[in-house]
Structure formats: C-alpha cells, structure tokens
Design an enzyme around this catalytic site. Structure first.
Site, PDB file in Angstrom:
ATOM      1  N   TYR A 109       0.826   0.509   2.604  1.00 43.14           N
ATOM      2  CA  TYR A 109      -0.496  -0.064   2.052  1.00 43.14           C
ATOM      3  C   TYR A 109      -1.725   0.402   3.040  1.00 43.14           C
ATOM      4  CZ  TYR A 109       2.622  -2.810  -0.812  1.00 43.14           C
ATOM      5  OH  TYR A 109       3.448  -3.121  -1.666  1.00 43.14           O
ATOM      6  N   HIS A 145      -2.752   0.037  -8.209  1.00 44.25           N
ATOM      7  CA  HIS A 145      -1.833   0.020  -7.183  1.00 44.25           C
ATOM      8  C   HIS A 145      -2.318   0.658  -5.836  1.00 44.25           C
ATOM      9  CE1 HIS A 145       1.055  -2.460  -9.459  1.00 44.25           C
ATOM     10  NE2 HIS A 145       0.692  -1.639 -10.623  1.00 44.25           N
TER      11      HIS A 145
END
Length: 148
Positions: free
Chosen positions: A22, A99
């Site tokens: 991430y 996302h």
C-alpha cells in the site's frame, strides 16, 4: 456538488499496514490530497473511514438526497460486503470503487469484487492516484448526470 468518500475497514492503517503493498502514504495524507483536488474542482467533499460495514451504509443512507456521487474503497468488504453492495445499488448517484493495490494481482481470493457490479467503474493499483483519478472521474460523471 457534494461527493462522498468512504474508506473501509483497516484503511486507517495506510502508511503502516503492509507498506510493500500500500505504500507509506497515510489516510490523512490521502484525504488531504483529495480535499485539495476537491477545492480545485469546486466540489464539497465529505469523507468517512470506518471498520464497520453498517457505518458505511448509514453514511450512504444519510446522504442519499444530498450527494452527487461517491468514491468507495470497500477494503476487506470487497469480497463479502453484500449489504454494502445493496446500499450502493440503491443510491441515485454514480459510485466508483477504488483500491490502492491491484486486487487482481494479489491472492486469488482477493481478485473477485462483489462491489464492482454495483458501481459505475473501478480504479485500482495506482496507490493514492486511484483516489485522485477517481475523484476527477466521479465529478465528471456527476456533472454529466446533472446536465441530463
């Protein structure tokens, strides 16, 4: 024009949680980037992060008559959030799924989103840029819807 941003479970840990997937950008930094872009685009932004599906659904319900569009990162609800899916389908405005990671390139069980059939489109795999491009996209879609 009001745009909603919903951040699902565990996204409050952006910057700390699996930075190899991430990145190191925090949720506060993402929200700050979104706020700056919203100001540039001349839209109002209302954001919510919750680790509880019902909170996200309640947020959509509260804004059903006042929002023009929404960005949703369902996070861990992507594969199992049937009530969130149903709430998104009930909204009269366009919704985009975002996302940070490319869910199709991760574990096989992550690659299927039950949220995707309920939204207008999906942006994924671009880190924080997924959110920023999503905001530009949802504003354009909301403007088209308003123009009839």
């Amino acid at each position: 024009m009001k745009i909603l941003v919903l951040h699902g479970p565990n996204l409050n840990l952006f910057g700390r949680r699996e930075p190899h997937i991430y990145g190191t950008t925090t949720l506060a930094e993402i929200d700050g980037q979104l706020a700056a872009l919203a100001a540039e685009l001349g839209v109002e932004l209302e954001t919510l992060q919750s680790n509880h599906e019902g909170d996200l659904i309640d947020f959509l319900h509260r804004n059903i008559d006042s929002a023009a569009g929404a960005l949703v990162n369902p996070a861990g609800l992507t594969q199992h959030g049937v009530p969130l899916h149903d709430a998104i389908k009930a909204m009269p405005f366009p919704v985009l799924e975002v996302h940070m990671s490319n869910i199709a390139a991760r574990e096989p069980w992550r690659s299927h989103s039950i949220i995707s059939p309920a939204v207008k489109g999906t942006l994924q795999g671009l880190g924080p840029l997924s959110y920023l491009l999503g905001l530009r996209g949802i504003v354009a879609l909301a403007q088209q819807a308003a123009a009839g």
